[in-house]
Design an enzyme around this catalytic site. Structure first.
Site, mmCIF file in Angstrom:
data_model
loop_
_atom_site.group_PDB
_atom_site.id
_atom_site.type_symbol
_atom_site.label_atom_id
_atom_site.label_comp_id
_atom_site.label_asym_id
_atom_site.label_seq_id
_atom_site.Cartn_x
_atom_site.Cartn_y
_atom_site.Cartn_z
ATOM 1 N N LYS A 12 0.854 -1.190 0.000
ATOM 2 C CA LYS A 12 0.000 0.000 0.000
ATOM 3 C C LYS A 12 0.888 1.236 0.000
ATOM 4 O O LYS A 12 1.780 1.365 0.850
ATOM 5 C CB LYS A 12 -0.882 -0.043 1.243
ATOM 6 C CG LYS A 12 -2.088 0.844 1.197
ATOM 7 C CD LYS A 12 -2.912 0.561 2.441
ATOM 8 C CE LYS A 12 -4.083 1.458 2.574
ATOM 9 N NZ LYS A 12 -4.563 1.492 3.949
HETATM 10 C C1 E4P Z 1 -7.901 1.905 4.121
HETATM 11 O O1 E4P Z 1 -7.178 1.450 3.288
HETATM 12 C C2 E4P Z 1 -7.668 3.211 4.769
HETATM 13 O O2 E4P Z 1 -6.419 3.275 5.352
HETATM 14 C C3 E4P Z 1 -8.744 3.475 5.791
HETATM 15 O O3 E4P Z 1 -9.995 3.081 5.270
HETATM 16 C C4 E4P Z 1 -8.761 4.904 6.279
HETATM 17 O O4 E4P Z 1 -9.888 5.102 7.092
HETATM 18 P P1 E4P Z 1 -10.045 6.387 8.031
HETATM 19 O O5 E4P Z 1 -10.326 7.565 7.169
HETATM 20 O O6 E4P Z 1 -11.211 6.046 8.900
HETATM 21 O O7 E4P Z 1 -8.761 6.527 8.768
#
Ligand code: E4P
Length: 221
Positions: A87
């Site tokens: 990622k």
């Molecule tokens: C997923 O890949 C993201 O890191 C995550 O959904 C972020 O979510 P948040 O905005 O609640 O931190």
């Protein structure tokens, strides 16, 4: 639409996997920090998650800053287990790193996507997944679902799911999940608490109670 679970918590992953409807995991440094994990244990923790998921994709986020560091860390993370997806947050360096990682056979999930051009640039660089965020738009009083709709339409116009899949991310509520599905997102990544809420509906809960009572009557008759 596939469901991913958005957590680094092993117990949450085990429970959600046992439900049979979860097709992958996404993590980020904040989610890992919430488990109480230390930096030195990060890679081991990702290996545990990858094992729990038995081949399903698990996104492990790189914190590298330069193209070379991203490529190096990306290759190292991908080598931890065959189902690890690297990622990377969208920026000039991560686009360049994605192009190289794709050539090396490493899948990238490009995250922190908030606009159609960002999503198209990520897909064009070879990202296997793009992760548009919904909840963080809502946090600043903008319509995250409307933004997601535009990104899905643009990506679906130019890419097929075997090239780039959309992971609707930063989802906070069952309504976010429902909207992601109606808009045609390939995947919704959902935190455990919201996923648990998705299991319920007041009428289902009332129906289950009535079912129990009916069976009690039948047994007593
Ligand atoms: C997923 O890949 C993201 O890191 C995550 O959904 C972020 O979510 P948040 O905005 O609640 O931190």
């Amino acid at each position: 639409m596939k469901f991913f679970i958005d957590t680094a918590n092993l117990e949450e992953i085990k429970t959600a996997m046992s439900w049979g409807c979860v097709a992958g995991v996404t993590t980020n440094p904040t989610l890992y920090a919430r488990t109480g994990g230390k930096l030195a244990d990060f890679e081991n923790h990702m290996v545990h998650i990858a094992e729990l998921c038995e081949g399903l994709p698990v996104s492990a986020e790189s914190t590298a800053k330069t193209v070379d560091e991203m490529i190096e860390e990306g290759k190292r993370l991908a080598a931890l287990a065959p189902n690890i997806v690297v990622k990377l947050p969208i920026c000039a360096e991560s686009l360049a790193a994605t192009k190289v990682l794709k050539q090396e056979g490493v899948d990238v999930n490009m995250t922190l996507i908030f606009s159609i051009p960002q999503a198209l640039m990520a897909a064009s660089a070879g990202a296997r997944y793009v992760s548009p965020f919904v909840g963080r738009f809502d946090d600043i009083a903008e319509d995250g679902v409307e933004q997601l709709a535009g990104i899905i339409e643009a990506i679906k116009t130019y890419y097929t799911p075997d090239q780039t899949e959309i992971i609707a991310a930063s989802l906070r509520t069952p309504n976010h999940v429902a909207q992601a599905a109606l808009l045609g997102s390939d995947i919704a990544t959902v935190p455990y608490a919201a996923l648990e809420k998705c299991l319920h509906h007041p009428l289902t809960d009332r129906g289950l109670e009535a079912f129990e009572l009916d069976w009690k009557k039948v047994q007593e008759a």
